[in-house]
Enzyme design. Structure first.
Site, PDB file in Angstrom:
ATOM      1  N   GLU A 115     -20.118  19.622 -10.892  1.00 54.61           N
ATOM      2  CA  GLU A 115     -21.520  19.553  -9.334  1.00 54.61           C
ATOM      3  C   GLU A 115     -19.887  19.274  -8.647  1.00 54.61           C
ATOM      4  O   GLU A 115     -20.925  20.257  -7.001  1.00 54.61           O
ATOM      5  CB  GLU A 115     -21.494  18.532  -9.268  1.00 54.61           C
ATOM      6  N   PHE A 177     -32.009   4.334 -15.713  1.00 51.27           N
ATOM      7  CA  PHE A 177     -30.733   5.249 -15.937  1.00 51.27           C
ATOM      8  C   PHE A 177     -30.336   6.808 -15.149  1.00 51.27           C
ATOM      9  O   PHE A 177     -31.256   7.644 -14.678  1.00 51.27           O
ATOM     10  CB  PHE A 177     -31.114   6.303 -17.426  1.00 51.27           C
ATOM     11  N   GLN A 178     -29.398   7.144 -14.577  1.00 47.88           N
ATOM     12  CA  GLN A 178     -29.098   7.697 -14.041  1.00 47.88           C
ATOM     13  C   GLN A 178     -29.373   7.491 -12.396  1.00 47.88           C
ATOM     14  O   GLN A 178     -29.951   8.846 -12.138  1.00 47.88           O
ATOM     15  CB  GLN A 178     -29.098   9.187 -14.689  1.00 47.88           C
ATOM     16  N   LYS A 227     -38.044  13.057  -9.880  1.00 43.64           N
ATOM     17  CA  LYS A 227     -38.449  13.760 -11.167  1.00 43.64           C
ATOM     18  C   LYS A 227     -40.072  14.295 -11.410  1.00 43.64           C
ATOM     19  O   LYS A 227     -40.489  15.908 -11.418  1.00 43.64           O
ATOM     20  CB  LYS A 227     -38.137  13.806 -11.958  1.00 43.64           C
ATOM     21  N   MET A 535       3.153  17.558   0.673  1.00 41.89           N
ATOM     22  CA  MET A 535       3.016  17.021   1.563  1.00 41.89           C
ATOM     23  C   MET A 535       3.074  15.949   2.191  1.00 41.89           C
ATOM     24  O   MET A 535       3.784  15.232   2.925  1.00 41.89           O
ATOM     25  CB  MET A 535       1.696  17.661   2.307  1.00 41.89           C
TER      26      MET A 535
END
Lengths: 623, 168
Positions: A115, A177-178, A227, A535
């Site tokens: 993602e 969940f999630q 959803k 750096m």
């Protein structure tokens, strides 16, 4: 859009008002009922809705009042009707309805491999084209993987809309969940965000989201969509206008303020324009040229503004601040007027505020009033749209040449040139970047990652058009380069796209090589490979007694071989005498290609003004 | 640089009455490290609009930034800085005070003097209410010093600009 749009606009608002009047319990029950109904009826409804869309498309007419879609289909249709050329994303459980709606919609989708890759790609697309980037992700980990990309876009004012799936409204807040509270998480890193709990709010929110993302000072907007809202049936009535009380994105500048600024430029003997990303957003390069040339104003361009004023122009002094050329910082130090244009006086530019431009009055033109006086007090503030301000300024000003100052600028540039250090036994990283700049050609677009190579790119890439140099400036996001270049390449017409990355940042998002390969995205990757986090290593060398704590990689794979495994043509170059040929090869490749340039390890980015120091406190290296 | 003088100011914000607005407002305060002494939110004459009143302290530059940053929030419709001298302010406090039954008359006396009202009274504690300007509430709370304060809840300041003379 047809003549019956007016009625369409009114309908949903009236409906929403009815709903608002209903008691809350009733509303919740209605949502529940709609959700369960939708679950059973979704398949047949979706089918008929698709037919309806096809029918209306065939008729080439506007949306019909009887168009009933589910939420997900409405999102896809909304994006298509807006003319969204493509979206980036990654599916998951909470966006299955959205991806189902996408399946045969004809909306182009680029499947990233993470993602974060998807959102940086959407960001790169937006920076390259000026259009709003769109990214899809699922709930929970999908959404949290967007966080770095949102913050990156927020810091650099990039227009982006992120659409995330969320657990159903019935499960919200129960640690399902999630489930992650991406609404709460994204508040500080978005321009605005939404959690859609009522299907009736979906289309108005999407309209608002695109409006907010792309107007005024642009930024990312997140729309979190449970959803069951994606599966709920709704009538397709996207509102045409989105009145947001108190939101006036591009106010007209106050003519009096502009007149004062014109006067200040007229009386100034050593004026300097400090141009920021706002100049790219508003596309004012022609006006900038006119202004600078008319009054012999020196021009420094922030990292975000590189290309807004041609690097090749005699008045252009390049990057101001920490790693800018000496002549840019000396000019700031000598200037008697600094005019900030759509720039935010970042700490990497300003250093010690008390010693910044000690002889200068400071003018600041910005569309975001909160930027004016945030770090450096403004003697001449002008709030408003930069394009309008410049138009007004050019109409007001009586330009007067300042030959002495012009001569001083040319003299400074001649005295303190930025030069590629002489070749040693290893390839100099600056030489690799300079070679790319010389060979890449006029249409080239460069994307950098973050670190030493990014600063060398700012110093040695010659860019003379806006939207041809993309870099994560504000957040400094390692891993930005490759995916952003991918998005840029899908939007950039008429030229090659180069991702110049370090070996550190490249390894943060190199999974996107698969995406590059799958879609044949013509990104040319140049790895400035010094085998370390250059750096940070540099800072450790200068300020931490050469204690190189965890900044030298003990192992790196052979990136050329790795690219070959992904089916991407690749080469490795490690001898200075082979550099030219290798870069020519990279430029000549048609599709995606990768060149791994093994460069000198201990090279430092110079000049350097250490953090918090004055404008001419250049760090002196030993020997 | 010389120490910059610390000041307080009252900021009155009208926001769209939507879920999440308070998160946006509170989040801004935290991430910009502003020093907020009180925050109070409640309905206005228009039920689509909520008024949030903040008392903020900081130096002049910070206070100017606070106003600008709030103005930038999408849900914010209007931000008013109300100078203290032009503010009508009000606050309410509930205070539960413990007392020895032998000192009941003493506390009732104080309650009257301080202009408080009794919300409930038990054998050894009393819950009082005071409403008015912040100063009045402070005075009442300070006046209770001979007794032990067990619990206290203050609403935080709400404010409106003073109606200009002749505007009636």
């Amino acid at each position: 859009m047809g003549p019956d749009d007016k009625n369409k606009d009114k309908a949903p608002r009236a409906k929403a008002a009815d709903k608002a009047a209903a008691p809350k319990a009733g509303k919740a029950a209605a949502v529940k009922a709609a959700a369960s109904k939708a679950a059973s009826a979704v398949a047949s409804k979706a089918a008929s809705a698709v037919k309806a869309i096809k029918a209306s498309r065939a008729a080439k007419g506007p949306a019909k009042a009887e168009d009933i879609l589910n939420g997900a289909q409405a999102i896809v249709r909304f994006l298509k009707e807006r003319g969204t050329p493509l979206v980036f994303g990654y599916p998951g459980g909470a966006v299955i309805p959205l991806y189902d709606a996408l399946y045969d919609s004809g909306l182009r989708h680029i499947l990233a491999r993470h993602e974060q890759g998807a959102i940086h790609a959407a960001d790169g697309f937006a920076r390259a084209t000026g259009k709003t980037g769109v990214v899809f992700a699922t709930s929970g980990p999908g959404a949290t993987n967007l966080v770095t990309g949102l913050a990156t876009a927020h810091m650099d004012s990039v227009p982006l809309v992120a659409i995330t799936g969320q657990v159903p409204t019935t499960s919200l807040g129960s640690d399902s969940f999630q489930e992650a509270d991406i609404y709460g998480i994204s508040i500080p890193i978005t321009k605005y965000n939404y959690l859609i709990k009522d299907p009736a709010d979906l289309l108005p929110a999407l309209s608002e989201a695109f409006h907010i993302a792309s107007t005024g000072r642009p930024g990312p907007v997140l729309v979190d969509i449970p959803k069951d809202v994606q599966t709920a049936a709704l009538s397709y009535f996207p509102p045409k206008t989105v009145p947001i009380p108190g939101y006036s994105p591009s106010p007209k500048p106050d003519p009096e303020g502009v007149a004062k600024l014109a006067e200040a430029i007229a009386v100034s003997r050593r004026p300097l324009l400090y141009v920021g990303g706002g100049a790219i957003t508003t596309g004012v390069q022609a006006d900038l040229l006119k202004l600078a040339e008319g009054s012999d104003m020196a021009v420094v361009t922030s990292l975000q503004a590189k290309g807004a004023f041609p690097d090749t122009h005699p008045l252009c002094l390049g990057l101001p601040g920490m790693h800018g050329p000496k002549y840019a910082n000396i000019a700031i130090n000598e200037a008697d007027l600094i005019v900030g244009l759509g720039a935010r006086f970042d700490d990497r530019v300003v250093g010690d505020v008390r010693r910044f431009a000690p002889l200068a009055r400071v003018a600041h033109v910005d569309v975001d009033p909160a930027e004016i006086g945030k770090r450096v007090p403004a003697d001449l503030p002008v709030e408003g749209d930069l394009r309008l301000a410049l138009e007004l300024l050019l109409a007001t000003i009586s330009p007067e040449r300042k030959p002495e100052w012009r001569a001083r600028i040319l003299d400074l540039k001649a005295k303190h040139p930025l030069a590629v250090p002489k070749a040693g036994k290893d390839i100099r990283p600056q030489a690799a970047i300079k070679a790319l700049s010389d060979k890449a050609g006029d249409g080239a677009l460069f994307v950098t990652d973050v670190g030493q190579h990014q600063m060398w790119c700012a110093q040695f890439l010659s860019v003379s058009k806006p939207r041809r140099f993309l870099s994560s400036g504000g957040l400094g996001t390692m891993g930005f380069g490759l995916p952003a270049a991918m998005g840029a390449a899908l939007g950039h017409k008429g030229g090659q796209v180069y991702a110049v990355v370090g070996d550190g940042g490249f390894q943060m998002t190199l999974q996107e090589l698969a995406t590059v390969r799958q879609y044949g995205i013509p990104v040319k990757i140049l790895i400035i490979n010094n085998g370390c986090l250059g750096m940070v290593r540099q800072w450790q060398e200068f300020f931490n007694g050469r204690r190189y704590s965890e900044t030298v990689f003990g192992y790196n794979p052979d990136f050329a071989k790795l690219a070959a495994v992904y089916g991407i043509p690749s080469r490795r170059v490690d001898k200075p005498q082979d550099l030219d040929g290798a870069v020519s090869w990279l430029v000549a490749e048609k599709g995606p290609a990768l060149l791994d340039a093994m460069v000198a390890k201990g090279e430092n980015v110079l000049p350097m003004i250490p953090a918090g120091k004055g404008q001419t406190d250049f760090y002196e290296t030993e020997g | 640089m010389a120490d910059r003088a610390q000041m307080r100011k009252i900021i009155s914000i009208l926001v769209r009455n939507k879920p999440g607005v308070l998160s946006h407002v509170a989040g801004l305060v935290t991430r910009r490290a502003y020093n907020v002494e009180s925050i109070a939110a409640g309905p206005t004459e228009d039920n689509s609009i909520t008024r949030i009143t903040l008392v903020v302290s900081g130096d002049e530059q910070v206070l100017e930034q606070v106003t600008k940053q709030f103005r930038k929030l999408i849900d914010v419709i209007k931000v008013d800085d109300i100078p203290h001298e032009l503010a009508m302010t009000g606050e309410l406090a509930l205070i539960t005070v413990a007392f020895d039954p032998s000192r009941k008359s003493e506390i009732m006396n104080l309650v009257n003097v301080l202009g408080m009202s009794v919300q409930s009274i038990g054998l050894d504690s009393i819950t009082l209410q005071v409403a008015g300007s912040a100063q009045r509430v402070d005075t009442a709370i300070n006046g209770l010093y001979p007794f032990e304060i067990r619990a206290m809840a203050r609403t935080g300041l709400v404010a409106l600009p003073v109606t200009p003379a002749g505007a009636q």
